[in-house]
Design an enzyme around this catalytic site. Sequence first.
Site, PDB file in Angstrom:
ATOM      1  N   HIS A 309       0.750  -1.256   0.045  1.00  0.00           N
ATOM      2  CA  HIS A 309      -0.097  -0.118   0.059  1.00  0.00           C
ATOM      3  C   HIS A 309       0.949   1.360   0.232  1.00  0.00           C
ATOM      4  O   HIS A 309       2.038   1.338   0.578  1.00  0.00           O
ATOM      5  CB  HIS A 309      -0.990   0.109   1.221  1.00  0.00           C
ATOM      6  N   ASP A 367      -7.920  -5.851   0.499  1.00  0.00           N
ATOM      7  CA  ASP A 367      -8.277  -6.701  -0.800  1.00  0.00           C
ATOM      8  C   ASP A 367      -7.868  -8.281  -0.641  1.00  0.00           C
ATOM      9  O   ASP A 367      -8.340  -8.968  -1.441  1.00  0.00           O
ATOM     10  CB  ASP A 367      -7.912  -6.112  -1.907  1.00  0.00           C
TER      11      ASP A 367
HETATM   12  N1  CMC Z   1       4.078  -7.546  -4.799  1.00  0.00           N
HETATM   13  C1  CMC Z   1       5.318  -7.472  -5.023  1.00  0.00           C
HETATM   14  N2  CMC Z   1       5.922  -6.230  -4.701  1.00  0.00           N
HETATM   15  C2  CMC Z   1       5.516  -5.347  -4.551  1.00  0.00           C
HETATM   16  C3  CMC Z   1       3.866  -5.199  -4.214  1.00  0.00           C
HETATM   17  C4  CMC Z   1       3.220  -6.471  -4.258  1.00  0.00           C
HETATM   18  N3  CMC Z   1       1.901  -6.369  -4.133  1.00  0.00           N
HETATM   19  N4  CMC Z   1       3.594  -3.958  -3.916  1.00  0.00           N
HETATM   20  C5  CMC Z   1       4.932  -3.315  -4.125  1.00  0.00           C
HETATM   21  N5  CMC Z   1       5.952  -4.001  -4.583  1.00  0.00           N
HETATM   22  C6  CMC Z   1       7.234  -3.674  -4.597  1.00  0.00           C
HETATM   23  C7  CMC Z   1       7.405  -2.824  -5.752  1.00  0.00           C
HETATM   24  O1  CMC Z   1       7.605  -3.607  -7.058  1.00  0.00           O
HETATM   25  C8  CMC Z   1       8.478  -2.059  -5.445  1.00  0.00           C
HETATM   26  O2  CMC Z   1       9.629  -2.821  -5.412  1.00  0.00           O
HETATM   27  P1  CMC Z   1      11.499  -2.000  -5.852  1.00  0.00           P
HETATM   28  O3  CMC Z   1      11.268  -1.185  -4.512  1.00  0.00           O
HETATM   29  O4  CMC Z   1      12.217  -3.151  -5.947  1.00  0.00           O
HETATM   30  O5  CMC Z   1      11.021  -1.388  -6.878  1.00  0.00           O
HETATM   31  C9  CMC Z   1       8.463  -1.544  -4.007  1.00  0.00           C
HETATM   32  O6  CMC Z   1       7.442  -2.927  -3.500  1.00  0.00           O
HETATM   33  C10 CMC Z   1       7.424  -0.415  -3.769  1.00  0.00           C
HETATM   34  O7  CMC Z   1       6.298  -0.565  -4.604  1.00  0.00           O
HETATM   35  P2  CMC Z   1       5.781   0.485  -5.235  1.00  0.00           P
HETATM   36  O8  CMC Z   1       4.796   0.067  -6.401  1.00  0.00           O
HETATM   37  O9  CMC Z   1       6.609   1.784  -5.539  1.00  0.00           O
HETATM   38  O10 CMC Z   1       4.759   1.216  -4.265  1.00  0.00           O
HETATM   39  P3  CMC Z   1       3.462   2.180  -4.469  1.00  0.00           P
HETATM   40  O11 CMC Z   1       3.242   2.834  -3.106  1.00  0.00           O
HETATM   41  O12 CMC Z   1       3.828   3.071  -5.593  1.00  0.00           O
HETATM   42  O13 CMC Z   1       2.271   1.252  -4.777  1.00  0.00           O
HETATM   43  C11 CMC Z   1       0.555  -0.379  -4.757  1.00  0.00           C
HETATM   44  C12 CMC Z   1       1.229   0.656  -3.925  1.00  0.00           C
HETATM   45  C13 CMC Z   1      -0.597  -0.849  -3.800  1.00  0.00           C
HETATM   46  C14 CMC Z   1      -0.199  -0.002  -5.936  1.00  0.00           C
HETATM   47  C15 CMC Z   1       1.282  -1.629  -4.759  1.00  0.00           C
HETATM   48  O14 CMC Z   1       1.643  -2.033  -3.616  1.00  0.00           O
HETATM   49  C16 CMC Z   1       0.637  -2.898  -5.462  1.00  0.00           C
HETATM   50  O15 CMC Z   1       0.418  -2.791  -7.038  1.00  0.00           O
HETATM   51  N6  CMC Z   1      -0.166  -3.701  -4.809  1.00  0.00           N
HETATM   52  C17 CMC Z   1      -0.974  -4.680  -5.492  1.00  0.00           C
HETATM   53  C18 CMC Z   1      -2.279  -4.302  -5.738  1.00  0.00           C
HETATM   54  C19 CMC Z   1      -3.038  -4.151  -4.614  1.00  0.00           C
HETATM   55  O16 CMC Z   1      -3.358  -4.858  -3.776  1.00  0.00           O
HETATM   56  N7  CMC Z   1      -3.747  -3.027  -4.434  1.00  0.00           N
HETATM   57  C20 CMC Z   1      -4.638  -2.704  -3.426  1.00  0.00           C
HETATM   58  C21 CMC Z   1      -4.413  -1.385  -2.507  1.00  0.00           C
HETATM   59  S1  CMC Z   1      -5.326  -1.425  -1.279  1.00  0.00           S
HETATM   60  C22 CMC Z   1      -6.960  -1.156  -1.945  1.00  0.00           C
HETATM   61  C23 CMC Z   1      -7.067   0.426  -2.406  1.00  0.00           C
HETATM   62  O17 CMC Z   1      -6.879   1.573  -1.870  1.00  0.00           O
HETATM   63  O18 CMC Z   1      -7.393   0.384  -3.537  1.00  0.00           O
END
Ligand code: CMC
Length: 437
Positions: A309, A367
């Site tokens: 998140h 989720d």
């Molecule tokens: N599985 C594997 N790796 C992950 C995940 C994950 N679910 N989430 C983040 N990472 C990694 C990402 O690849 C990055 O790695 P690195 O530092 O090596 O580049 C690091 O963790 C930081 O992630 P980010 O994408 O920069 O973080 P963000 O804040 O931009 O993204 C997020 C947040 C929710 C989009 C992301 O965690 C994600 O795609 N999660 C899966 C989808 C999900 O469950 N979404 C629901 C969110 S809660 C409900 C809502 O609010 O809608």
Amino acid sequence: MSEENVILVLADGSKVTLPVLGGSVGPKVIDVRKLYAQSGMFTFDPGFMSTASCKSAITYIDGDQGELLYRGYPIEQLAEKCSYLDVCYLLLNGELPDTTSSSQFKNLVSHHTMVNEQMLFFLRGFRRDAHPMAVLTGLVGAMSAFYHDSIDINNAEHRHVSAIRLIAKMPTLVALAYKYGVGQPFMYPKNHLSHAGNFLYMMFGTPCEDYIVNPVFEKALDRIFTLHADHEQNASTSTVRLCGSSGTNPFAAIAAGVACLWGPAHGGANEACLNMLNDICQKGGVSYIPTFINAIKENKDVKLMGFGHRVYKNYDPRARLMQQTCYEVLAQLDSQSDPLFQVAQALEKIALEDEYFIKRKLYPNVDFYSGIVLRALGIPTKLFTGIFALSRTVGWIAQLNEMISDEDYKIGRPRQLFVGSPRRDMDELQIPENAVH
Ligand code: CMC
């Protein structure tokens, strides 16, 4: 708000003084509104990693502590002690209702659950196999054409009427989208049922027999609604604010929120998470998890859906509550050994002990378990994000109302760091003579 200043020293030695604003809790913010006038520079923050886009008194998240408050009340207490409609009242009005206000509000909402009959013709224009979120985006946007007596966003009475209409009618629209997809007759709402009970009735009732609402399912659904009701300035809420900031009507702004929510990085994650769990089950279940975890580490595009998140760098409190609801619903169905639930629990345990996830502070989000609960309630996967949308509608409206009433409210208009070609003249080009016509 407390006030102090930060002083930026620019490369040429000149100084820019910017005020620091403090809220009631949480990090302070540097007020950069005068930065461009003083320095000729903008701030650069794609994805809003360090930017507060507004001030708000509705929802507070402490991502490090895993804390979520609606109007100051912890989500755990609200989920335990209040119904979703009381939470709606709280989000809209700032205080929990007393007994009289609570029953008046419930009465008001339950008397707006029917949709204009003409909406059914509009619905019938969709293909039967359309994704429910496509249908919902269209139906919510279309409401401005059906309820045009409440579309002036600058009129508080119009906003109130459209708020009640949206909260009341969203479950009806989601159920209509479902019934249309499966080819069953639409069920008109029943006012004596609770908000969640009525939704279950409209989804699973048929004219052929009486439908008895299961109280465990009703409670579980009501909790799902509450846990999704608001989440401060997430992507869809920011979309609703930005869209509404142009003065467009409330139904159009909420339709924009529905569209944004659809994406798998946001509300679409519950659907994507259940698909992921199904996939793991089909490939061998718990024994396949290590292979899946390795695939995540090797390929950045593979994500553990329902994990991670932007704000929570600790366990999402909603995930814990959802896990508890999962136990209750599966126990009611006598299916605690549900293979998906087994895989989800094993996956969570393995991920929480794995260096990759620990280092990145990736924990289960709301989720991760919500899909298992929704599936157990009989809700098809494609409708999961629609359930999220109907729950979040109140948050979108509360945030929209707050924005319109804010003395600092302006149309949202971000700037950019331009990296394209500077001005150039077409005279330098060799354009073939006949290309102009
Ligand atoms: N599985 C594997 N790796 C992950 C995940 C994950 N679910 N989430 C983040 N990472 C990694 C990402 O690849 C990055 O790695 P690195 O530092 O090596 O580049 C690091 O963790 C930081 O992630 P980010 O994408 O920069 O973080 P963000 O804040 O931009 O993204 C997020 C947040 C929710 C989009 C992301 O965690 C994600 O795609 N999660 C899966 C989808 C999900 O469950 N979404 C629901 C969110 S809660 C409900 C809502 O609010 O809608």
